[in-house]
Design a protein around this motif. Structure first.
Motif, mmCIF file in Angstrom:
data_model
loop_
_atom_site.group_PDB
_atom_site.id
_atom_site.type_symbol
_atom_site.label_atom_id
_atom_site.label_comp_id
_atom_site.label_asym_id
_atom_site.label_seq_id
_atom_site.Cartn_x
_atom_site.Cartn_y
_atom_site.Cartn_z
ATOM 1 N N LEU A 698 0.877 -1.354 0.320
ATOM 2 C CA LEU A 698 -0.401 -0.371 0.108
ATOM 3 C C LEU A 698 0.421 1.532 0.425
ATOM 4 C CD1 LEU A 698 -2.467 -1.189 2.497
ATOM 5 C CD2 LEU A 698 -3.251 -1.032 0.167
ATOM 6 N N ARG A 699 1.371 1.253 0.662
ATOM 7 C CA ARG A 699 2.549 1.930 1.238
ATOM 8 C C ARG A 699 3.583 2.467 -0.114
ATOM 9 N NH1 ARG A 699 4.745 1.341 5.163
ATOM 10 N NH2 ARG A 699 6.377 -0.542 4.604
ATOM 11 N N GLU A 700 4.472 1.093 -1.147
ATOM 12 C CA GLU A 700 5.602 1.698 -2.287
ATOM 13 C C GLU A 700 5.069 1.596 -3.442
ATOM 14 O OE1 GLU A 700 8.747 0.238 -0.681
ATOM 15 O OE2 GLU A 700 8.403 0.742 1.264
ATOM 16 N N HIS A 701 3.982 0.385 -3.609
ATOM 17 C CA HIS A 701 3.966 -0.210 -5.152
ATOM 18 C C HIS A 701 2.701 0.576 -5.653
ATOM 19 C CE1 HIS A 701 7.614 -2.358 -4.523
ATOM 20 N NE2 HIS A 701 6.935 -2.562 -3.228
ATOM 21 N N ASP A 702 1.898 1.087 -4.501
ATOM 22 C CA ASP A 702 0.527 1.524 -5.454
ATOM 23 C C ASP A 702 -0.601 0.303 -5.603
ATOM 24 O OD1 ASP A 702 -0.733 3.373 -6.589
ATOM 25 O OD2 ASP A 702 -0.192 3.600 -8.713
ATOM 26 N N THR A 703 -0.318 -0.978 -4.951
ATOM 27 C CA THR A 703 -1.197 -1.477 -5.301
ATOM 28 C C THR A 703 -3.091 -1.539 -5.324
ATOM 29 O OG1 THR A 703 0.849 -3.307 -4.370
ATOM 30 C CG2 THR A 703 -1.423 -4.307 -4.020
ATOM 31 N N LEU A 704 -2.976 -0.209 -4.287
ATOM 32 C CA LEU A 704 -4.536 -0.832 -3.811
ATOM 33 C C LEU A 704 -4.828 0.106 -5.438
ATOM 34 C CD1 LEU A 704 -6.832 -0.384 -1.926
ATOM 35 C CD2 LEU A 704 -5.962 1.770 -1.245
ATOM 36 N N SER A 705 -4.219 0.959 -6.544
ATOM 37 C CA SER A 705 -4.788 1.565 -7.323
ATOM 38 C C SER A 705 -5.086 0.026 -8.243
ATOM 39 C CB SER A 705 -4.186 2.446 -7.991
ATOM 40 O OG SER A 705 -3.529 4.038 -7.309
ATOM 41 N N VAL A 706 -4.625 -0.377 -8.408
ATOM 42 C CA VAL A 706 -4.008 -2.077 -10.023
ATOM 43 C C VAL A 706 -5.736 -2.787 -9.255
ATOM 44 C CG1 VAL A 706 -3.901 -3.752 -10.858
ATOM 45 C CG2 VAL A 706 -1.910 -1.645 -9.838
ATOM 46 N N ILE A 707 -5.218 -2.814 -7.477
ATOM 47 C CA ILE A 707 -6.826 -3.740 -6.944
ATOM 48 C C ILE A 707 -8.269 -2.964 -7.681
ATOM 49 C CG2 ILE A 707 -7.620 -4.299 -4.778
ATOM 50 C CD1 ILE A 707 -5.291 -5.214 -4.318
ATOM 51 N N TRP A 708 -8.163 -1.602 -7.613
ATOM 52 C CA TRP A 708 -9.504 -1.265 -7.637
ATOM 53 C C TRP A 708 -9.308 -0.642 -9.130
ATOM 54 C CZ3 TRP A 708 -9.487 3.599 -11.154
ATOM 55 C CH2 TRP A 708 -11.352 3.595 -11.452
ATOM 56 N N ALA A 709 -8.765 -0.778 -9.548
ATOM 57 C CA ALA A 709 -9.468 -0.311 -11.322
ATOM 58 C C ALA A 709 -9.520 -1.838 -11.504
ATOM 59 C CB ALA A 709 -7.801 -0.673 -12.068
ATOM 60 N N GLY A 758 -3.281 -1.186 -19.544
ATOM 61 C CA GLY A 758 -4.086 1.230 -19.238
ATOM 62 C C GLY A 758 -3.315 0.943 -18.039
ATOM 63 N N GLU A 759 -3.123 2.214 -17.837
ATOM 64 C CA GLU A 759 -2.021 2.307 -16.763
ATOM 65 C C GLU A 759 -2.937 3.389 -15.730
ATOM 66 O OE1 GLU A 759 1.009 4.137 -15.377
ATOM 67 O OE2 GLU A 759 0.963 2.967 -17.354
ATOM 68 N N ALA A 760 -2.702 2.725 -14.359
ATOM 69 C CA ALA A 760 -3.272 3.199 -12.696
ATOM 70 C C ALA A 760 -2.485 3.720 -12.131
ATOM 71 C CB ALA A 760 -3.562 1.516 -12.007
ATOM 72 N N LYS A 761 -3.379 5.233 -11.675
ATOM 73 C CA LYS A 761 -2.263 6.288 -10.953
ATOM 74 C C LYS A 761 -3.033 6.770 -9.586
ATOM 75 C CE LYS A 761 1.437 6.301 -13.227
ATOM 76 N NZ LYS A 761 3.158 6.205 -12.791
ATOM 77 N N PRO A 762 -2.469 6.939 -8.364
ATOM 78 C CA PRO A 762 -3.456 6.956 -7.480
ATOM 79 C C PRO A 762 -4.012 8.242 -7.876
ATOM 80 C CG PRO A 762 -0.997 6.675 -6.005
ATOM 81 C CD PRO A 762 -1.010 6.624 -7.649
ATOM 82 N N ARG A 763 -3.237 9.191 -8.427
ATOM 83 C CA ARG A 763 -4.247 11.013 -8.545
ATOM 84 C C ARG A 763 -4.541 10.686 -10.078
ATOM 85 N NH1 ARG A 763 -1.288 12.682 -5.059
ATOM 86 N NH2 ARG A 763 0.367 14.095 -6.477
ATOM 87 N N ALA A 791 -7.592 6.627 -12.453
ATOM 88 C CA ALA A 791 -6.338 6.673 -10.903
ATOM 89 C C ALA A 791 -8.168 7.003 -10.234
ATOM 90 C CB ALA A 791 -6.884 8.188 -11.206
ATOM 91 N N LEU A 792 -7.671 6.659 -9.087
ATOM 92 C CA LEU A 792 -8.374 6.432 -7.755
ATOM 93 C C LEU A 792 -9.120 8.156 -7.016
ATOM 94 C CD1 LEU A 792 -6.457 4.333 -4.807
ATOM 95 C CD2 LEU A 792 -8.179 3.985 -5.843
ATOM 96 N N SER A 793 -8.066 8.758 -7.040
ATOM 97 C CA SER A 793 -8.721 10.142 -6.899
ATOM 98 C C SER A 793 -8.647 11.075 -8.765
ATOM 99 C CB SER A 793 -8.463 10.535 -5.918
ATOM 100 O OG SER A 793 -7.269 11.320 -5.859
ATOM 101 N N GLY A 794 -9.775 12.364 -8.660
ATOM 102 C CA GLY A 794 -8.741 13.421 -9.232
ATOM 103 C C GLY A 794 -10.460 14.056 -10.508
ATOM 104 N N GLU A 795 -9.757 14.591 -10.869
ATOM 105 C CA GLU A 795 -11.285 15.659 -11.692
ATOM 106 C C GLU A 795 -11.061 14.903 -13.051
ATOM 107 O OE1 GLU A 795 -9.896 20.131 -11.864
ATOM 108 O OE2 GLU A 795 -9.855 20.200 -9.744
ATOM 109 N N ALA A 796 -12.441 14.758 -13.040
ATOM 110 C CA ALA A 796 -13.025 14.467 -13.981
ATOM 111 C C ALA A 796 -12.448 14.742 -15.931
ATOM 112 C CB ALA A 796 -14.407 14.170 -14.692
#
Length: 831
Positions: A698-709, A758-763, A791-796
């Motif tokens: 969760l801290r270093e590998h952005d796993t949460l973003s990919v799981i959500w995607a 695809g590409e997955a990012k936190p923001r 992305a997990l968050s951000g403006e549409a």
């Protein structure tokens, strides 16, 4: 409980479509096409597409795509120009071509399949046995003496044995079932029956066929046999309300009449729903009378408590000529006869995909087998009529048909407890080799697999591949085509010779293995409460962000908000400041206690109740259940290894923070550093420690973003969802390029037969221009169906701009998409 995995097999006829361009030799090519279709089981449902200057009319393109032919014959003056459009339009369809030259008459046009299909004659034993009160016993079958010349009436509507079968005569092979009704020229040779067939009958006019079709229904034609149990789609079209009678001899008249038959159901109920009449027939009263009597006795379309309906149509004749012919039919046919012009080739086409409905065949033979050890032997179901051919002449059971396989997945990702995913493949022929290797095989429009078989094949060996095998083949194997398949010109070398899960991909595999499945990971991490707890325990406090930003701005003289680094000294300065500040960052606390979690859960519930005012009257009951809820959820997380239970204490001598699991607790335990003894408290309360592997992910590998995607894309799937972890791509084998990957993909999955990368990012603002360029380049090389930014968050609006950049860089038919997480910060009511 999910159903046990199975392979369901169903038989069907070979599906063939023809693309033909008008020209000097078009009438002969149409004769060959119609003869071939009428001699083939299910062949009357073959689509004939008129093409002009290598362009397929749009409505025909839609129709062709939905019909999903196994083979397409291109009979145009520029077949090569059609290969790429057809490959993009259709699923994994073999494309064959015949060379044509303008202003050159083809003497012997031929559209035969490489492996002949099961013939329409396969129905003869079935019809002989199933005859009775409803179905008359067949006695005659239409044929013609080779010297007899047809004006198109027989060729386009009924067919004859001599034109549709390779050998002549075949009457001796059929003698146990039917006798020939021979169309014979006026002055035939006296020795025409030297082959010794007895019981034949002869007629000199094609229109003498019509009375025999309705007197006792004992005359069979290939037009009837080739249209039995052949319907695959139900079409919505206004022409279906009446019998279609086309008058004329032009290319468009013939093609339109042939295709209009595909608008109706097959020959199980009303045998004939269309008829093409040569233009000269309208001036022949006797023949016109035969047609009218045929319509009176053999047509029931459009009755609805009144007379049946007939529509007289033509492209080559004007409305006055059609009206004069219709007037001759109205009285004798006792039908409502209307007149309509055929303006374009698309008049007979459905309006669009929504006008064509798939009909699951219920009469075709099928089989089912449980999936066990790979490979699985699948029993080959034969078409229903073939089992009646046992003991009959081989000509009746000779030829091939298709078996369509729907294969359940062992590694199931379905989010429904009572539904199992099935293999739904993208149209990449190389994938077929991991399922079946021996027989000609294709991927259907539905994503299922079709395999060509014949009566001597009793079983098929079908493998159940691992997901990684499928993705390796998808990413690293090249498509291969048969020698005559025109698609071989599209074959290219693979862009990447090797692929494997990247470092981040292996971490994702570990997290999903910890939770048990993508479903369970989504259920836990998608909830606001646990996601917040994990992030708080795994990552430094977010409230330190403003402090860090202020210090960097002050130390690097970037108070205006713009940081400029022009040389190596600037980067060195930035690195020094980051290292200096790292000691001040708060270290994550991986340990918590039950009381803290219970207090946090009650606080979460209280906030949720305030948001959801309609449940305020239930607040006491909800809060009372909070302890049981948190205990149950904690128990599950401990079982999955997300939390460890144990005891944490701070050494009074050296201040080291010690942790001992519940299995290793003792009354007296030494400090890990200074070995000073620590006595277990009498009122010990166990602590819960977050799994350090999960915290690192969760801290270093952005796993949460990919799981959500992946979870978001899985929710879109209706039949099948298959995914791979983050994947590293290598243009050469890793050992040949220093183990350094050329590309890395965050999202690699198949959604209902569509290949996504695809590409997955936190923001959203973290998606850089270089990320978009790399994704577009990889999508073009892999010919992905969809390239997606998530992305997990951000403006549409910001995401829309990035998708627009991606779309401009994509080529071919790759679709650009985006997703922004619907996971929000609102308090949750459920764990």
């Amino acid at each position: 409980m999910k159903p046990s995995p199975k392979i369901h097999a169903i038989s069907r006829p070979v599906r063939v479509a023809y693309l033909i361009e008008d020209g000097l030799d078009a009438p002969r090519w149409l004769n060959s096409i119609f003869a071939s279709c009428l001699g083939r089981h299910g062949g009357r449902q073959s689509l004939v597409v008129p093409v002009e200057n290598a362009l397929i009319p749009q409505r025909y393109a839609n129709w062709l795509r939905v019909l999903d032919p196994d083979v397409v014959f291109a009979l145009t003056y520029d077949n090569a120009a059609l290969v790429q459009p057809l490959a993009d339009l259709l699923a994994d369809t073999v494309i064959l071509g015949r060379e044509r030259k303008r202003d050159t008459l083809e003497e012997h046009p031929s559209v035969g399949l490489e492996e002949p299909a099961l013939t329409a004659l396969s129905w003869l034993p079935f019809l002989k046995i199933s005859s009775g009160a409803i179905r008359a016993r067949p006695e005659l079958i239409l044929d013609s003496y080779p010297l007899w010349r047809d004006d198109g009436f027989v060729t386009d509507n009924f067919g004859s044995l001599s034109s549709s079968l390779e050998q002549f005569p075949v009457h001796r092979e059929l003698a146990d079932y039917v006798r020939p009704l021979m169309l014979t020229p006026p002055d035939p040779p006296a020795n025409r029956w030297h082959f010794g067939n007895a019981g034949h009958e002869e007629i000199n006019s094609a229109y003498e066929i019509l009375p025999r079709l309705h007197h006792n229904n004992s005359l069979l034609t290939l037009g009837y046999l080739s249209n039995l149990y052949a319907q695959r789609h139900r079409v919505e079209h206004p022409w279906r309300d009446s019998f279609c009678l086309v008058v004329g001899d032009s290319f468009l008249d013939r093609v339109t009449c042939w295709n209009s038959a595909l608008l109706y159901d097959d020959a199980q109920h009303q045998t004939y729903k269309t008829l093409r009449v040569p233009a000269a027939t309208r001036l022949e009263p006797d023949n016109t009378k035969c047609i009218a009597e045929f319509l009176r006795n053999c047509n029931w379309l459009g009755q609805n408590n009144s007379s049946s309906r007939v529509s007289v149509r033509s492209h080559s004749l004007n409305k006055e000529e059609l009206e004069a012919f219709a007037e001759q039919l109205r009285g004798p046919s006792m039908s409502i006869v209307n007149v309509a012009r055929i303006d374009t080739a698309e008049d007979c086409c459905p309006a669009g995909d929504k006008s064509i409905h798939f009909v699951r065949p219920t009469d075709n033979a099928s089989s089912e087998v449980a999936i066990g050890e790979s490979p699985v032997a699948v029993s080959v179901p034969s078409p229903i009529q073939v089992k009646y051919c046992t003991g009959a002449h081989p000509i009746m059971s000779r030829g091939s048909w298709y078996v369509d396989l729907q294969i359940d997945r062992l590694n199931d990702n379905s989010r429904f407890d009572n539904v199992r995913d099935v293999w739904t493949l993208p149209k990449r022929p190389q994938l077929l080799r991991v399922f079946h290797k021996k027989r000609p095989t294709r991927i259907l429009r539905t994503g299922d697999i079709g395999i060509e078989v014949h009566k001597d094949i009793q079983a098929l060996e079908v493998s159940q591949p691992e997901d990684q095998e499928v993705f390796y083949s998808l990413l690293n194997d090249a498509a291969q085509y048969a020698y005559r398949d025109m698609r071989k010109v599209l074959a290219t070398n693979v862009a990447y010779k090797f692929s494997k899960p990247s470092d981040k991909g292996r971490y994702l595999q570990g997290v999903l293995g910890m939770f048990g499945s993508l479903s369970d990971a989504e259920a836990v991490l998608g909830g606001h409460f646990w996601r917040t707890q994990f992030e708080t325990m795994a990552t430094p406090a977010t409230e330190q962000y403003p402090v860090v930003i202020t210090k960097l701005q002050r130390r690097l003289k970037a108070k205006s908000g713009t940081l400029v680094i022009e040389d190596g000294a600037g980067w060195q300065n930035l690195a020094e400041r980051v290292i200096q500040m790292s000691s001040d960052l708060r270290v994550p606390r991986l340990t918590t206690q039950y009381t803290r979690l219970l207090e946090a859960w009650k606080k979460e519930l209280t906030a949720a109740i305030e948001v959801n005012t309609h449940i305020k009257d239930q607040s006491d009951a909800i809060l009372a259940d909070a302890p049981e809820g948190i205990k149950s959820s904690l128990g599950y997380l401990c079982e999955r290894g997300v939390f460890y239970r144990g005891h944490e204490w701070v050494c009074r001598h050296c201040s080291h923070r010690n942790w001992v699991s519940v299995d290793a607790l003792k009354n007296v335990m030494p400090c890990e550093i200074c070995q000073q003894e620590h006595h277990l408290p009498v009122d010990l309360t166990l602590d819960f420690r977050l799994n350090e592997f999960l915290a690192t992910c969760l801290r270093e590998h952005d796993t949460l973003s990919v799981i959500w995607a992946l979870s978001a894309l899985r929710r879109e799937a209706k039949k099948s969802f298959i995914f791979a972890p983050q994947t590293a791509l290598f243009r050469d084998y890793p050992e040949n390029q220093g183990m350094k990957a050329d590309r890395e993909l965050d999202v690699v999955c198949i959604v209902d037969g569509k290949f996504f990368i695809g590409e997955a990012k936190p923001r959203v603002d973290q998606i850089a221009k270089s990320d978009i360029e790399d994704l577009a380049a990889t999508a073009n090389e892999l010919k992905a169906d969809v390239a997606i930014l998530t992305a997990l968050s951000g403006e549409a609006r910001q995401m829309e701009g990035k998708v627009a950049q991606l779309r401009e860089l994509l080529s071919g038919q790759t679709l650009a998409r985006s997703l922004i997480s619907e996971w929000n910060e609102e308090p949750s009511l459920y764990l």
